[in-house]
Design a protein around this motif. Structure first.
Motif, mmCIF file in Angstrom:
data_model
loop_
_atom_site.group_PDB
_atom_site.id
_atom_site.type_symbol
_atom_site.label_atom_id
_atom_site.label_comp_id
_atom_site.label_asym_id
_atom_site.label_seq_id
_atom_site.Cartn_x
_atom_site.Cartn_y
_atom_site.Cartn_z
ATOM 1 N N GLY A 18 50.512 26.660 43.998
ATOM 2 C CA GLY A 18 49.237 26.073 44.425
ATOM 3 C C GLY A 18 49.197 24.572 44.162
ATOM 4 O O GLY A 18 48.803 23.792 45.029
ATOM 5 N N ASP A 88 50.986 29.641 50.910
ATOM 6 C CA ASP A 88 51.078 29.760 49.444
ATOM 7 C C ASP A 88 50.655 31.174 49.058
ATOM 8 O O ASP A 88 49.497 31.538 49.205
ATOM 9 C CB ASP A 88 50.153 28.671 48.853
ATOM 10 C CG ASP A 88 49.812 28.894 47.393
ATOM 11 O OD1 ASP A 88 50.487 29.693 46.732
ATOM 12 O OD2 ASP A 88 48.858 28.242 46.925
ATOM 13 N N ARG A 126 45.059 27.769 32.218
ATOM 14 C CA ARG A 126 44.439 27.305 33.470
ATOM 15 C C ARG A 126 42.915 27.420 33.410
ATOM 16 O O ARG A 126 42.367 28.427 32.994
ATOM 17 C CB ARG A 126 44.968 28.141 34.645
ATOM 18 C CG ARG A 126 44.238 27.835 35.945
ATOM 19 C CD ARG A 126 44.968 28.301 37.169
ATOM 20 N NE ARG A 126 45.314 29.712 37.165
ATOM 21 C CZ ARG A 126 46.132 30.260 38.052
ATOM 22 N NH1 ARG A 126 46.682 29.522 38.994
ATOM 23 N NH2 ARG A 126 46.407 31.541 37.995
ATOM 24 N N ARG A 158 40.225 32.219 35.852
ATOM 25 C CA ARG A 158 40.330 33.181 36.941
ATOM 26 C C ARG A 158 40.262 34.587 36.359
ATOM 27 O O ARG A 158 40.761 34.839 35.270
ATOM 28 C CB ARG A 158 41.675 32.986 37.656
ATOM 29 C CG ARG A 158 41.527 32.465 39.068
ATOM 30 C CD ARG A 158 42.816 32.025 39.661
ATOM 31 N NE ARG A 158 43.771 33.107 39.878
ATOM 32 C CZ ARG A 158 44.910 32.963 40.548
ATOM 33 N NH1 ARG A 158 45.226 31.787 41.054
ATOM 34 N NH2 ARG A 158 45.736 33.964 40.699
HETATM 35 MG MG MG Z 1 48.148 29.818 43.186
#
Ligand code: MG
Ligand code: AP5
Length: 210
Positions: A18, A88, A126, A158
């Motif tokens: 990404g 992706d 992340r 996430r």
């Molecule tokens: Mg990704």
């Protein structure tokens, strides 16, 4: 720059697909098409697609091929994708690659390599801004713990970046996606990039092929 860049990004979860796709998209002026982003948007909107995919993503499994292939085909029909694109997170199974190859050609596949032990660290670090979607990582930016450095929004993780789901996602990748490395190598399309370098060094290696 080559014309008609039809790029596929391949690599283990957290390899930097990404991150690098966004940089390539800016550099080449072609759209970054992330199937994961499409599904996450659907989950957020609580639409039909989101209802079908939410639990699958949360568990670390793969969305059925038929759903994914259909979505990618439709997305590639849009005007912005006519001169090239960066895929992706697709294809992710041999069946997806074979089906996709029947109607579309691929110019280059960037395989971003990264050792499994680095994956967990990166993904646990992340953070995503709930407001503007900017991505940050607490290991790269010490200020990225609470608020977004771009807009001051709240940083979240996430849903599939828990240690438990990361481990399932790694297994899913090794079993279902890793075979695509040989699939594309045999077709002479694969360029391997060392994903353990810093972000700019990875991009510098990618740019040599653009
Ligand atoms: Mg990704
Ligand atoms: P998807 O959204 O594609 O997620 P993924 O494959 O699990 O990969 P990630 O997004 O976690 O990793 P990345 O390689 O993009 O790394 P990033 O650049 O963010 O898929 C999610 C789910 O959707 C799937 O599990 C599945 O359920 C479903 N799905 C999607 N596509 C599908 C398909 N085709 N078929 C079936 N199901 C599908 O980097 C990670 C972190 O590391 C970031 O914080 C970043 O800042 C940092 N970082 C990046 N590069 C570096 C570097 N060089 N050095 C240090 N840190 C770095």
């Amino acid at each position: 720059m080559n014309k008609d860049m039809k790029i596929v990004m391949l690599g283990i979860i957290g390899a930097g697909k990404g991150t690098q796709s966004k940089m390539i998209a800016r550099h080449c002026g072609i759209p970054h098409i992330s199937t994961g982003d499409i599904f996450r948007e659907a989950v957020k909107n609580e639409d039909d697609l989101g209802r079908k995919t939410r639990e699958i993503m949360k568990s670390g499994g793969l969305v059925p091929d038929s759903i994914v292939i259909d979505i990618v085909r439709k997305r590639l029909q849009k005007p912005d994708a006519q001169k090239g694109y960066i895929l992706d997170g697709f294809p992710r199974t041999t069946n997806q690659a074979v089906e996709f190859g029947k109607g579309e050609s691929v110019s280059i596949v960037f395989y971003i390599s990264l050792k499994e032990d680095e994956v967990l660290r990166r993904l646990k670090g992340r953070r995503i801004c709930a407001a503007c979607k900017a991505e940050q990582n607490i290991y790269l930016d010490k200020d990225a713990r609470d608020t977004c450095r771009k807009c001051g929004g709240r940083l979240i993780q996430r849903e599939d970046d828990t240690e438990e789901t990361i481990r399932v996602r790694i297994k899913t990748y090794l079993e279902q996606t890793q075979p695509l490395i040989e699939y594309y190598r045999e077709k002479g399309l694969l360029s391997e990039i060392d994903g353990s370098q810093d972000i700019d060094a990875v991009f510098a290696d990618i740019k040599k092929h653009l």
